[in-house]
Design an enzyme around this catalytic site. Structure first.
Site, short mmCIF file in Angstrom:
data_model
loop_
_atom_site.label_atom_id
_atom_site.label_comp_id
_atom_site.label_asym_id
_atom_site.label_seq_id
_atom_site.Cartn_x
_atom_site.Cartn_y
_atom_site.Cartn_z
N SER A 259 -4.55 39.52 21.01
CA SER A 259 -4.22 40.78 21.68
C SER A 259 -2.73 41.03 21.73
O SER A 259 -2.28 42.16 21.92
CB SER A 259 -4.70 40.77 23.13
OG SER A 259 -6.06 40.82 23.19
N ALA B 299 -5.03 37.64 31.46
CA ALA B 299 -5.46 36.36 30.87
C ALA B 299 -6.04 36.53 29.45
O ALA B 299 -6.69 37.54 29.17
CB ALA B 299 -6.53 35.74 31.76
N GLY C 215 -2.98 35.74 28.24
CA GLY C 215 -1.53 35.92 28.29
C GLY C 215 -0.86 36.48 27.04
O GLY C 215 0.36 36.40 26.90
N ASP D 226 -4.95 38.39 37.13
CA ASP D 226 -6.26 38.20 36.47
C ASP D 226 -6.96 37.04 37.16
O ASP D 226 -6.32 36.05 37.51
CB ASP D 226 -6.06 37.88 34.97
CG ASP D 226 -7.30 38.19 34.14
OD1 ASP D 226 -8.40 37.71 34.51
OD2 ASP D 226 -7.18 38.92 33.15
N ASP E 134 -8.09 41.00 41.91
CA ASP E 134 -8.52 42.24 41.25
C ASP E 134 -7.30 43.15 41.01
O ASP E 134 -6.55 43.43 41.94
CB ASP E 134 -9.53 42.93 42.20
CG ASP E 134 -10.11 44.20 41.59
OD1 ASP E 134 -9.58 44.68 40.57
OD2 ASP E 134 -11.10 44.71 42.14
N LYS F 102 -10.27 52.07 27.09
CA LYS F 102 -11.41 51.70 26.24
C LYS F 102 -12.15 52.96 25.80
O LYS F 102 -12.28 53.92 26.56
CB LYS F 102 -12.38 50.78 27.00
CG LYS F 102 -11.71 49.55 27.59
CD LYS F 102 -11.17 48.59 26.54
CE LYS F 102 -10.19 47.60 27.17
NZ LYS F 102 -9.29 46.98 26.19
C1 LIG Z 1 -8.89 41.97 26.88
S1 LIG Z 1 -8.62 40.80 28.11
C2 LIG Z 1 -6.90 40.80 28.30
C3 LIG Z 1 -6.19 40.08 27.22
C4 LIG Z 1 -4.72 39.94 27.51
N1 LIG Z 1 -4.04 41.23 27.51
C5 LIG Z 1 -4.09 39.06 26.46
O1 LIG Z 1 -3.30 39.61 25.66
O2 LIG Z 1 -4.33 37.87 26.44
C6 LIG Z 1 -9.14 41.64 29.54
C7 LIG Z 1 -8.85 40.90 30.81
O3 LIG Z 1 -9.00 41.80 31.89
C8 LIG Z 1 -9.45 41.07 32.99
N2 LIG Z 1 -9.98 42.03 33.99
C9 LIG Z 1 -11.02 42.90 33.84
N3 LIG Z 1 -11.18 43.60 34.97
C10 LIG Z 1 -10.21 43.18 35.83
C11 LIG Z 1 -9.85 43.52 37.14
N4 LIG Z 1 -10.51 44.45 37.83
N5 LIG Z 1 -8.79 42.90 37.71
C12 LIG Z 1 -8.10 41.96 37.02
N6 LIG Z 1 -8.41 41.59 35.76
C13 LIG Z 1 -9.45 42.19 35.18
C14 LIG Z 1 -10.47 40.09 32.43
O4 LIG Z 1 -10.59 38.98 33.28
C15 LIG Z 1 -9.81 39.75 31.09
O5 LIG Z 1 -9.08 38.54 31.17
#
Ligand SMILES: C[S@@+](CC[C@H](N)C(=O)[O-])C[C@H]1O[C@@H](n2cnc3c(N)ncnc32)[C@H](O)[C@@H]1O
Length: 361
Positions: A187, A220, A222, A239, A259, A305
């Site tokens: 990502s 996460a 990261g 996260d 959250d 999305k």
């Molecule tokens: C696509 S991943 C992110 C990848 C990250 N940007 C990277 O480059 O490694 C989406 C993340 O959003 C988190 N997520 C989804 N809904 C969330 C929320 N309401 N609050 C915090 N984190 C959330 C998930 O736990 C997941 O780790």
């Protein structure tokens, strides 16, 4: 007949077509669409050929979300012989127009990949021949017209041009970025490309520099945080999932397991908000506008999305939600969205306010 040819991600031809048709109509330019399904190609055949040039120079490509690159056809579907292809192309172009650069292009498909070797081989003699005929200027001129040669096969090419000031600087609109081995997820390339695309390079020293504070929602493991950390920023990562140890060891990252919709910063000292949470796009769009309006950040870069169906409509609704919120508080803003190369089922959005913070009750 003249056509505007647009490149998009394969599978998104419908969105790209709907968008050019709608936005061209705002400029009173009309035409009909021909979509090349799963080839990432859209032809917008113009009702009035002369209007193509105006659209290409005056409608900012940056305003199109789904198009990576575009050009206006000059020679539609030139059949090429097995030999003397260079001569055929040079002759078809004539000497009426001069171009500042040549782009050898193909579709972003497996067939396209197969053609890339052939194109690389042809590029050298073609460039030389076009320089000799005068169709290509001696040195690259940044303000000039770019000649696009879109090869559909070894025997079929479309020739056309775009303006350097209003087209992508990359072949087929695709920046090829190198995956950094130290990054914890692929990502990372999404945010790398987003910075490259949305933030002009001569402003990086101010807007992407070390010492700035940033918040990463949905961070996460990261990949996005990595891009902020490598630019020397201090990051609050939100996260419930775990962050890569290598990032935590830099001392530049504070991880809060909570959250992203509930987190509010204590101070108004964050410059960046980045967000890659997989959540409903309407909710994310609203949250991003709130952060900007409350002064929790100066700039926001985030993903929205895309749904399976009605993608163009959904994107418009999401962006409209933000525009309505900004208009409600009467603030000037910058809001651009793009379906970037490293994006898949999402688009990337950049937003910032251009006027002082409103008073929010
Ligand atoms: C696509 S991943 C992110 C990848 C990250 N940007 C990277 O480059 O490694 C989406 C993340 O959003 C988190 N997520 C989804 N809904 C969330 C929320 N309401 N609050 C915090 N984190 C959330 C998930 O736990 C997941 O780790």
């Amino acid at each position: 007949m003249a056509s505007i040819i647009l490149y998009c991600r394969p599978g998104f031809e419908k969105e790209c077509g709907a968008e050019i048709q709608e936005k061209a109509a705002w400029n009173e330019v009309y035409g009909y669409l021909e979509l090349k399904k799963n080839q990432g190609l859209v032809y917008f055949h113009l009702n009035v050929a002369e209007e193509g040039d105006k659209l290409l120079s005056e409608m900012p490509l940056r305003r199109l979300i789904f198009a990576r690159q575009w050009f206006l056809s000059v020679v539609e579907k030139l059949d090429l012989p097995d030999y003397n292809r260079v001569e055929a192309i040079t002759e078809a172009l004539g000497t009426d127009w001069q171009y500042a650069d040549l782009r050898m292009e193909m579709t972003d498909t497996n067939d396209g990949k197969e053609l890339s070797k052939f194109c690389r081989k042809l590029a050298v003699p073609l460039r030389q021949a076009l320089r000799k005929s005068g169709a290509l200027t001696e040195k690259g001129d940044n303000d000039g017209a770019i000649l696009h040669a879109l090869f559909l096969s070894g025997n079929e090419v479309i020739l056309g041009y775009s303006y350097a000031h209003n087209s992508s600087a990359h072949v087929m609109g695709i920046p090829r970025l190198k995956f950094p081995n130290a990054a914890p997820s692929r990502s990372t390339l999404k945010l790398d490309e987003a910075f490259l695309y949305f933030i002009p390079r001569d402003e990086w020293d101010e807007r992407l520099t070390s010492g700035l504070k940033a918040v990463d929602l949905g961070s996460a493991p990261g990949g996005w945080t990595y891009q902020l950390v490598r630019r020397g920023m201090m990051v609050t990562a939100i996260d419930n999932g775990p962050m890569a140890e290598s990032l935590m060891e830099t001392g530049q990252v504070k991880h809060k397991m909570m959250d992203g919709f509930k987190y509010t910063p204590m101070k108004q000292n964050n410059y960046w908000l980045v967000c890659d949470m997989i959540e409903k796009p309407q909710r994310v769009a609203k949250l991003m506008a709130e952060w900007l309006l409350k002064g929790y950040c100066k700039e926001a870069m985030f993903n929205l999305k895309l749904p399976m169906k009605g993608r163009y409509q959904q994107v418009n609704e999401d962006l409209q939600t933000m525009k309505d919120m900004f208009s409600h508080y009467n603030v000037k803003y910058e809001l651009f969205a793009k379906h970037l190369y490293y994006d898949r089922e999402e688009i990337t959005v950049h937003a910032r306010l251009l006027s002082p913070l409103p008073v929010i009750d």
